[in-house]
Design a protein around this motif. Structure first.
Motif, PDB file in Angstrom:
ATOM      1  N   THR A   5      -3.362 -33.971  77.743  1.00 21.98           N
ATOM      2  CA  THR A   5      -3.504 -33.575  76.353  1.00 21.98           C
ATOM      3  C   THR A   5      -4.722 -32.692  76.110  1.00 21.98           C
ATOM      4  OG1 THR A   5      -2.528 -35.677  75.772  1.00 21.98           O
ATOM      5  CG2 THR A   5      -3.588 -34.480  74.011  1.00 21.98           C
ATOM      6  N   THR A   9      -4.821 -26.090  80.563  1.00 24.78           N
ATOM      7  CA  THR A   9      -4.634 -24.813  79.901  1.00 24.78           C
ATOM      8  C   THR A   9      -3.204 -24.705  79.399  1.00 24.78           C
ATOM      9  OG1 THR A   9      -3.905 -23.657  81.888  1.00 24.78           O
ATOM     10  CG2 THR A   9      -6.303 -23.732  81.471  1.00 24.78           C
ATOM     11  N   ARG A  10      -2.982 -23.740  78.549  1.00 24.07           N
ATOM     12  CA  ARG A  10      -1.631 -23.501  78.028  1.00 24.07           C
ATOM     13  C   ARG A  10      -0.665 -23.215  79.179  1.00 24.07           C
ATOM     14  NH1 ARG A  10      -0.612 -19.830  72.886  1.00 24.07           N
ATOM     15  NH2 ARG A  10      -1.948 -21.492  72.174  1.00 24.07           N
ATOM     16  N   GLN A  11      -1.132 -22.444  80.172  1.00 22.85           N
ATOM     17  CA  GLN A  11      -0.284 -22.101  81.318  1.00 22.85           C
ATOM     18  C   GLN A  11       0.071 -23.344  82.137  1.00 22.85           C
ATOM     19  OE1 GLN A  11       0.989 -18.942  81.927  1.00 22.85           O
ATOM     20  NE2 GLN A  11       2.296 -20.106  83.293  1.00 22.85           N
ATOM     21  N   ARG A  13       0.285 -26.418  81.032  1.00 27.05           N
ATOM     22  CA  ARG A  13       1.252 -27.193  80.244  1.00 27.05           C
ATOM     23  C   ARG A  13       2.640 -26.564  80.338  1.00 27.05           C
ATOM     24  NH1 ARG A  13      -3.209 -27.254  76.659  1.00 27.05           N
ATOM     25  NH2 ARG A  13      -2.257 -25.634  75.367  1.00 27.05           N
ATOM     26  N   HIS A  14       2.685 -25.239  80.224  1.00 31.35           N
ATOM     27  CA  HIS A  14       3.965 -24.526  80.311  1.00 31.35           C
ATOM     28  C   HIS A  14       4.612 -24.730  81.682  1.00 31.35           C
ATOM     29  CE1 HIS A  14       6.987 -21.435  79.825  1.00 31.35           C
ATOM     30  NE2 HIS A  14       6.601 -20.949  80.991  1.00 31.35           N
ATOM     31  N   TYR A  54      -0.883 -32.905  84.210  1.00 34.98           N
ATOM     32  CA  TYR A  54      -0.038 -31.732  84.468  1.00 34.98           C
ATOM     33  C   TYR A  54      -0.006 -31.324  85.929  1.00 34.98           C
ATOM     34  CZ  TYR A  54       0.561 -31.132  79.498  1.00 34.98           C
ATOM     35  OH  TYR A  54       0.909 -31.325  78.190  1.00 34.98           O
TER      36      TYR A  54
END
Length: 89
Positions: A5, A9-11, A13-14, A54
């Motif tokens: 959470t 990074t956004r990457q 998580r993606h 992640y």
């Protein structure tokens, strides 16, 4: 160990979400019908995977929508408390 959470990074998580979705689509992972938190049977189409880390995209807790929202609300509150404590040191 990074928490899904806060520190990812956004990457990251993606990537984890994409890998999990592909594994489900190809049948390598089967979504359960029951929420791991409340035990309610909501059907596989309504179960959501929550990543703890992640770096391990296939290791998720399977939660119903309500429990998933509640978990994220609790995590946001914890991070807010931590931030407030450290700002006051």
């Amino acid at each position: 160990m990074p928490t899904a959470t806060k520190n990812a990074t956004r990457q990251e998580r993606h990537n984890a979400g994409s890998l999990l979705a592909y594994a489900i689509k190809t049948g390598k992972i089967e979504k359960p019908e029951t929420c791991e938190a409340c035990g309610k049977n909501v059907g596989a189409e309504n179960i959501q995977g929550h990543h703890i880390d992640y770096e391990h995209p296939y290791e998720v807790k399977w939660l119903c929508g309500k429990c998933h929202r509640d978990l994220h609300r609790q995590l946001r509150n914890l991070y807010k408390i931590d931030r407030d404590i450290f700002q006051n040191l």
